[in-house]
Design an enzyme around this catalytic site. Structure first.
Site, PDB file in Angstrom:
ATOM      1  N   HIS A 155       0.827  -1.212   0.000  1.00 10.96           N
ATOM      2  CA  HIS A 155       0.000   0.000   0.000  1.00 10.96           C
ATOM      3  C   HIS A 155       0.859   1.259   0.000  1.00 10.96           C
ATOM      4  O   HIS A 155       2.075   1.206   0.168  1.00 10.96           O
ATOM      5  CB  HIS A 155      -0.935   0.002   1.211  1.00 10.96           C
ATOM      6  CG  HIS A 155      -0.216  -0.006   2.527  1.00 10.96           C
ATOM      7  ND1 HIS A 155       0.321   1.130   3.095  1.00 10.96           N
ATOM      8  CD2 HIS A 155       0.057  -1.019   3.378  1.00 10.96           C
ATOM      9  CE1 HIS A 155       0.889   0.823   4.250  1.00 10.96           C
ATOM     10  NE2 HIS A 155       0.750  -0.487   4.446  1.00 10.96           N
ATOM     11  N   CYS A 171       3.009  -4.822   6.690  1.00 10.31           N
ATOM     12  CA  CYS A 171       2.785  -4.541   5.275  1.00 10.31           C
ATOM     13  C   CYS A 171       4.028  -3.978   4.598  1.00 10.31           C
ATOM     14  O   CYS A 171       4.989  -3.599   5.248  1.00 10.31           O
ATOM     15  CB  CYS A 171       1.642  -3.542   5.118  1.00 10.31           C
ATOM     16  SG  CYS A 171       0.054  -4.175   5.682  1.00 10.31           S
TER      17      CYS A 171
END
Length: 195
Positions: A155, A171
């Site tokens: 992301h 992440c």
């Protein structure tokens, strides 16, 4: 030949390399920098940078491939036609938070909303239960690629200080301008490997 330190402007650019050049790092265009832009006291993670051959990890390009190297903090993205681009990333804070292996892109979301995982809430009970998409406090930035692993994403981030560092809860983060480019070029079903 001596290497000069890279400017912040340079490290924020993506590199475009065709699949036929993957054994080599393409020369970046020369940049004329003022003394203020050279940042001589800032250390960069340039010496450990290396690219990977997709053939060492996958049987075919399919609809596209992503390799995210959590050591050198670089993401390589190949499209189905073999074009490859390289992006600097943030990676998880600790090895315990780092998942490695094969997964794939199962969903794509523009301006995704974010909710902390149960373990994040345990560690940080003061965090809000949900942050809507588009909010500058949203840690997923402007785009997110959802992986087949629960809670793991590739992301963007509004906090550009995180890129090039161990700074996430699991992440892989990219500058918003870079995740938007990867998002547009990535199809659901793209195979991903974190190493």
């Amino acid at each position: 030949m001596t290497k000069s330190p890279l400017s912040r402007r340079f490290t924020r650019r993506s590199f475009l390399i065709s699949s036929t050049l993957t054994p080599f790092v393409a020369a970046a265009p020369a940049l004329a920098l003022t003394e203020a832009e050279q940042e001589p006291t800032v250390q960069r993670n340039v010496s450990s940078f290396r690219t990977h051959e997709w053939q060492d990890h996958f049987d075919s390009l399919g609809v596209g491939l992503i390799i995210s190297d959590t050591t050198t903090r670089v993401l390589q993205h190949w499209t189905a036609d073999g074009e490859m681009r390289i992006y600097p990333t943030s990676v998880p804070l600790t090895d315990e938070l780092t998942k490695r292996g094969y997964t794939e892109v199962t969903e794509k979301r523009a301006n995704p909303g974010w909710a902390p995982t149960p373990s994040m809430r345990e560690r940080n009970p003061e965090w809000p239960p949900y942050v809507k998409g588009g909010d500058p406090a949203n840690p997923l930035g402007t785009r997110a690629l959802y992986l087949s692993w629960q809670y793991y994403r590739i992301h963007g981030t509004h906090d550009t200080r995180k890129i090039g560092r161990r700074s996430s809860n699991g992440c892989i983060g990219l500058y918003n301008e870079h995740i938007e480019e990867v998002f547009d070029r990535t199809k659901v079903g793209t195979k991903v490997k974190l190493i």
